[in-house]
Write a protein that holds these residues in place. Sequence first.
Motif: not given
Length: 471
Positions: A18-24, A48-51, A62-63
């Motif tokens: 949704i926001t470039s470079g930032h994952i919720k 955790d591996t995906i993160r 942000d996890y």
Amino acid sequence: MLKVYNTYTLTKETFNPITSGHIKMYVCGPTVYNYIHLGNARSAIAFDTIRRYLIYRGYQVDYVSNFTDLGDKVIQQAQKEGLTEAQLAHKYEAAFDQDTAKLNILPATVRSKATEVMPEIISFVADLLEKGYAYAVEGDVYFRAQKFPNYGILSHQDLNEMEENAAGRLDDQEALRKEDPIDFALWKGEHRPGVQAWPSPWGPGRPGWHIECSVMIDKYLGSAIDIHGGGIDLAFPHHTNEIAQSETHSGEEFVRYWLHNGFVNVNQEKMSKSLGNFTTVHELLAQYSDAQALRFLLTKTHYRRPINYSDTTLDQAQIELDRIRRAYRRLAKRVAVESVKDEADATVEEQLKSIKANFINAMDDDFNTENGLAVVFELVTLINQYADQGSLQLATAQHLLDALKTLMSIFGIDNLGQKESLNQEEQELLDARAQARLVKDFAASDQLRDELLALGVVVRDTAQGQEWEKK
């Protein structure tokens, strides 16, 4: 270009946050009424591996995850153990933290408890009532599932069949309270003495199972997130109901990508208490000395595929992990003890560059850890070949070591330089063999090698001296 398999669409899609470079990112956590089992651990490790990979690719992640610290399972186990519900939940929250730390699972950015967001839950439920998507009956509040467009699309099931199945699970009292068998609880009235309950506009009670995750996501990440993860068994009803209540509340798309991990089987059978193959991670970690081998086993299969756990598969994972560690230690030892040139080897550097690119290509295909680890073993081969060379270039040797350390950290495997230990008897035999070779007593050397092999220690002679490994 990163592609992820979206359970909602049943297709691999190009990943555009949704926001470039930032994952919720939100991942469902356990109900803390017991120690976590292998299925819980598999989900926690997969995401955790995906993160970790997303961070490696340059994203800020942000996890958020949850503890369900209330409900029937907590009530029943607390009574069984003679504890309050809060005491029981605290006990198993602490155990979760201890076990996941041993498995090298990164702490969540926010780890919220259901009991910590009660005001927000009540407000959320009140909003759904006001919008006409929920109704209150005798202290309970239910969501009108069929009023929500495309209810059930996440699990790709026939709605009529879902309704028949739901009707078959209802007791007589609940059937009378519900307008439709498929409606689900947002709030449950609670009047039993000694059982935890919270005041609400509908009377004392506690939230239904599904509402806490919607509320936590809304509170800590906002009304729309990039990734929602969990076991495939949660697609229905849990995640299906999250979509309905969250999108009704916000009026916007709830989750961009739904990711679900596969099951864990034990000795080729579904893990089940009734089959006697139900194993907690707490028990396994107490029995097995290398927690990272268990992590490696649960990581090396693609997250969407089922995993078969057995003593054999765990032993095989240990062998593969030890092979990676030995390669790292061999090259690190030469760098530490030899005079090496502070230069780079152009040919090897080009090979390393290709390996890194191939690793990204593998992992960009829906976080394919199986193919990613195949590339890691190509790096292991290159490291072993380089360690066998007559002379080393320090810059290239260090680049190889750094690359292996970085790639393995994505799989949650650290401390590659940590050496296996020998007991006193094994060490004395190894020292005696080194002395025998020093005085060229090769008959004694061969005999000592055979004695070590009988104890499970394989010894090899190299230009740098004796090297050993555990079978």
